[in-house]
Design an enzyme around this catalytic site. Structure first.
Site, mmCIF file in Angstrom:
data_model
loop_
_atom_site.group_PDB
_atom_site.id
_atom_site.type_symbol
_atom_site.label_atom_id
_atom_site.label_comp_id
_atom_site.label_asym_id
_atom_site.label_seq_id
_atom_site.Cartn_x
_atom_site.Cartn_y
_atom_site.Cartn_z
ATOM 1 N N SER A 1 65.510 41.999 44.449
ATOM 2 C CA SER A 1 66.139 42.035 43.124
ATOM 3 C C SER A 1 67.333 42.980 43.067
ATOM 4 O O SER A 1 68.139 42.907 42.135
ATOM 5 C CB SER A 1 65.116 42.443 42.059
ATOM 6 N N LYS B 1 65.972 49.204 39.046
ATOM 7 C CA LYS B 1 66.998 48.374 38.433
ATOM 8 C C LYS B 1 68.127 49.256 37.886
ATOM 9 O O LYS B 1 67.941 50.455 37.636
ATOM 10 C CB LYS B 1 66.424 47.572 37.247
#
Length: 212
Positions: free
Chosen positions: A129, A166
Protein backbone atom coordinates in the site's frame (compact mmCIF):
# COMPACT_ATOMS: atom_id res chain seq x y z
CA UNK A 1 40.55 -9.41 0.19
CA UNK A 2 37.95 -11.77 1.67
CA UNK A 3 34.92 -10.53 3.56
CA UNK A 4 36.51 -11.14 6.97
CA UNK A 5 39.45 -8.93 6.05
CA UNK A 6 37.02 -6.20 4.99
CA UNK A 7 35.19 -6.48 8.31
CA UNK A 8 38.49 -6.18 10.17
CA UNK A 9 39.56 -3.17 8.08
CA UNK A 10 36.23 -1.39 8.57
CA UNK A 11 36.21 -2.14 12.29
CA UNK A 12 39.72 -0.78 12.79
CA UNK A 13 39.02 2.30 10.69
CA UNK A 14 36.23 3.10 13.12
CA UNK A 15 38.48 2.44 16.12
CA UNK A 16 36.33 -0.45 17.33
CA UNK A 17 37.60 -3.51 19.13
CA UNK A 18 36.31 -6.97 18.36
CA UNK A 19 34.50 -6.76 21.70
CA UNK A 20 32.82 -3.48 20.67
CA UNK A 21 31.50 -4.99 17.45
CA UNK A 22 30.49 -8.23 19.17
CA UNK A 23 28.38 -6.35 21.74
CA UNK A 24 26.56 -4.38 19.05
CA UNK A 25 25.86 -7.53 17.01
CA UNK A 26 24.95 -9.60 20.10
CA UNK A 27 27.55 -12.28 19.35
CA UNK A 28 30.63 -13.58 21.14
CA UNK A 29 33.96 -11.85 20.40
CA UNK A 30 35.22 -15.24 19.20
CA UNK A 31 32.64 -15.07 16.40
CA UNK A 32 34.06 -11.75 15.17
CA UNK A 33 37.56 -13.21 15.40
CA UNK A 34 36.50 -16.23 13.34
CA UNK A 35 34.96 -14.00 10.66
CA UNK A 36 38.03 -11.80 10.40
CA UNK A 37 40.42 -14.74 10.16
CA UNK A 38 38.32 -16.40 7.47
CA UNK A 39 37.53 -19.46 9.61
CA UNK A 40 33.82 -18.68 9.42
CA UNK A 41 31.44 -16.33 7.60
CA UNK A 42 28.72 -14.14 9.14
CA UNK A 43 25.10 -14.84 8.26
CA UNK A 44 23.16 -12.32 6.19
CA UNK A 45 21.34 -10.81 9.20
CA UNK A 46 24.70 -9.97 10.82
CA UNK A 47 26.03 -8.61 7.54
CA UNK A 48 22.96 -6.37 7.32
CA UNK A 49 23.54 -5.11 10.86
CA UNK A 50 27.19 -4.47 10.12
CA UNK A 51 26.32 -2.48 6.99
CA UNK A 52 24.17 -0.27 9.23
CA UNK A 53 26.88 -0.06 11.89
CA UNK A 54 29.54 0.88 9.36
CA UNK A 55 27.08 3.17 7.53
CA UNK A 56 27.83 1.63 4.13
CA UNK A 57 25.70 -0.24 1.57
CA UNK A 58 25.55 -3.97 2.12
CA UNK A 59 27.06 -4.51 -1.34
CA UNK A 60 30.15 -2.52 -0.31
CA UNK A 61 30.62 -4.73 2.72
CA UNK A 62 30.36 -7.89 0.65
CA UNK A 63 32.19 -6.73 -2.46
CA UNK A 64 34.50 -4.06 -1.05
CA UNK A 65 33.91 -0.69 0.60
CA UNK A 66 35.40 2.81 0.81
CA UNK A 67 37.94 3.49 3.55
CA UNK A 68 38.16 6.21 6.14
CA UNK A 69 40.97 7.67 4.08
CA UNK A 70 38.47 8.01 1.22
CA UNK A 71 35.95 9.65 3.55
CA UNK A 72 37.59 11.39 6.55
CA UNK A 73 34.21 12.54 7.87
CA UNK A 74 33.09 8.94 8.45
CA UNK A 75 31.80 8.55 12.01
CA UNK A 76 33.48 6.01 14.30
CA UNK A 77 31.06 3.46 15.72
CA UNK A 78 31.14 2.01 19.21
CA UNK A 79 28.75 1.29 22.07
CA UNK A 80 28.81 4.93 23.18
CA UNK A 81 27.41 6.43 19.97
CA UNK A 82 25.03 3.64 18.94
CA UNK A 83 21.54 3.02 20.29
CA UNK A 84 19.88 -0.37 19.87
CA UNK A 85 16.33 0.13 18.56
CA UNK A 86 13.74 -2.65 18.72
CA UNK A 87 12.39 -4.09 15.46
CA UNK A 88 8.71 -5.10 15.36
CA UNK A 89 7.27 -7.38 12.70
CA UNK A 90 3.89 -5.86 13.53
CA UNK A 91 2.13 -4.07 16.36
CA UNK A 92 -0.59 -6.35 17.78
CA UNK A 93 -4.24 -5.42 17.43
CA UNK A 94 -6.05 -3.85 20.35
CA UNK A 95 -4.23 -1.48 22.63
CA UNK A 96 -0.73 -0.67 21.30
CA UNK A 97 1.78 -2.96 22.96
CA UNK A 98 5.48 -2.27 22.64
CA UNK A 99 6.47 -5.06 25.04
CA UNK A 100 9.82 -6.74 24.55
CA UNK A 101 8.12 -10.02 23.72
CA UNK A 102 7.05 -8.59 20.35
CA UNK A 103 10.54 -7.40 19.40
CA UNK A 104 12.06 -9.57 16.67
CA UNK A 105 15.55 -8.05 16.69
CA UNK A 106 17.50 -4.93 17.56
CA UNK A 107 18.95 -2.56 14.97
CA UNK A 108 22.04 -0.53 15.94
CA UNK A 109 21.42 3.10 14.99
CA UNK A 110 23.79 6.05 15.26
CA UNK A 111 22.87 8.49 18.02
CA UNK A 112 23.56 11.31 15.57
CA UNK A 113 20.48 10.15 13.61
CA UNK A 114 18.26 10.29 16.70
CA UNK A 115 17.05 12.95 19.11
CA UNK A 116 18.09 12.20 22.68
CA UNK A 117 14.68 12.98 24.17
CA UNK A 118 12.69 10.87 21.69
CA UNK A 119 11.73 7.20 21.66
CA UNK A 120 11.93 5.14 18.48
CA UNK A 121 11.11 1.75 17.05
CA UNK A 122 11.61 -0.02 13.74
CA UNK A 123 8.63 -1.58 11.98
CA UNK A 124 8.65 -4.02 9.07
CA UNK A 125 6.48 -2.88 6.19
CA UNK A 126 3.83 -5.45 5.24
CA UNK A 127 2.13 -5.23 1.85
CA UNK A 128 2.27 -2.85 -1.08
CA UNK A 129 0.00 0.00 0.00
CA UNK A 130 3.03 2.31 0.28
CA UNK A 131 5.30 0.73 -2.34
CA UNK A 132 6.04 4.06 -4.02
CA UNK A 133 7.82 5.02 -0.79
CA UNK A 134 9.14 1.68 0.44
CA UNK A 135 8.70 -1.92 -0.64
CA UNK A 136 7.18 -4.85 1.21
CA UNK A 137 9.64 -6.04 3.87
CA UNK A 138 11.46 -2.73 4.22
CA UNK A 139 12.28 -1.40 7.67
CA UNK A 140 11.03 2.02 8.73
CA UNK A 141 12.35 3.98 11.68
CA UNK A 142 9.45 5.48 13.61
CA UNK A 143 9.49 8.21 16.24
CA UNK A 144 6.89 7.52 18.92
CA UNK A 145 4.42 10.40 18.95
CA UNK A 146 0.68 10.98 19.07
CA UNK A 147 0.85 13.80 16.51
CA UNK A 148 1.78 13.75 12.84
CA UNK A 149 1.72 16.83 10.62
CA UNK A 150 -0.53 16.67 7.56
CA UNK A 151 1.37 15.36 4.58
CA UNK A 152 3.76 13.29 6.67
CA UNK A 153 3.82 9.49 6.87
CA UNK A 154 2.57 8.03 10.12
CA UNK A 155 1.87 4.73 11.83
CA UNK A 156 -1.79 4.65 12.80
CA UNK A 157 -3.99 2.20 14.66
CA UNK A 158 -7.57 2.14 13.35
CA UNK A 159 -10.53 0.51 15.12
CA UNK A 160 -8.21 -1.67 17.15
CA UNK A 161 -6.73 -3.40 14.09
CA UNK A 162 -3.05 -3.86 13.40
CA UNK A 163 -1.14 -0.63 12.81
CA UNK A 164 -1.13 0.72 9.27
CA UNK A 165 1.49 2.94 7.60
CA UNK A 166 0.02 5.73 5.48
CA UNK A 167 0.41 9.38 4.56
CA UNK A 168 -1.70 11.40 7.00
CA UNK A 169 -3.96 14.35 6.29
CA UNK A 170 -5.78 15.94 9.24
CA UNK A 171 -8.58 18.48 8.76
CA UNK A 172 -10.70 19.61 11.68
CA UNK A 173 -12.16 16.39 13.23
CA UNK A 174 -11.25 14.10 10.33
CA UNK A 175 -8.11 12.15 9.55
CA UNK A 176 -7.50 10.76 6.06
CA UNK A 177 -5.04 7.92 5.52
CA UNK A 178 -3.59 8.07 2.03
CA UNK A 179 -1.77 5.15 0.38
CA UNK A 180 1.12 5.68 -2.03
CA UNK A 181 0.92 2.62 -4.21
CA UNK A 182 1.15 1.45 -7.79
CA UNK A 183 -1.79 -0.85 -7.02
CA UNK A 184 -5.18 0.91 -7.56
CA UNK A 185 -6.74 -1.50 -5.03
CA UNK A 186 -5.53 0.74 -2.23
CA UNK A 187 -7.65 3.83 -1.69
CA UNK A 188 -7.58 6.65 0.82
CA UNK A 189 -9.91 6.34 3.80
CA UNK A 190 -11.27 9.05 6.09
CA UNK A 191 -12.14 8.61 9.75
CA UNK A 192 -13.67 10.84 12.40
CA UNK A 193 -11.12 11.36 15.13
CA UNK A 194 -13.77 11.57 17.86
CA UNK A 195 -16.14 8.81 16.73
CA UNK A 196 -13.73 6.25 15.28
CA UNK A 197 -11.02 4.51 17.23
CA UNK A 198 -8.06 6.17 15.56
CA UNK A 199 -4.75 6.48 17.32
CA UNK A 200 -1.46 7.81 15.97
CA UNK A 201 1.46 5.75 17.20
CA UNK A 202 4.33 7.56 15.51
CA UNK A 203 5.78 9.25 12.46
CA UNK A 204 8.18 7.73 9.97
CA UNK A 205 11.57 9.44 10.00
CA UNK A 206 13.65 7.04 7.91
CA UNK A 207 13.28 3.98 5.70
CA UNK A 208 15.75 1.20 4.96
CA UNK A 209 14.81 -0.05 1.52
CA UNK A 210 14.99 -3.73 0.66
CA UNK A 211 15.96 -4.59 -2.90
CA UNK A 212 15.03 -7.88 -4.59
Amino acid sequence: MHIGERIKKLRKERRMTQEDLAKILKVAPTAVSAWESGRNKPLMDKLSLMSTCFDIPLSHLIEGSPTVEDNPSMEYLNEKNVRLIGVYGNIPAGEPNFAREYIEAYMPTLNSMLETNKEYFYLKVNGNSMNKEFSDGSLILVEKTTYVESGKIGVVLVNGHDATVKKVNIFEENITLIPSSTDPFYEEKTYNINKDRVRILGKVVQAIKIYD
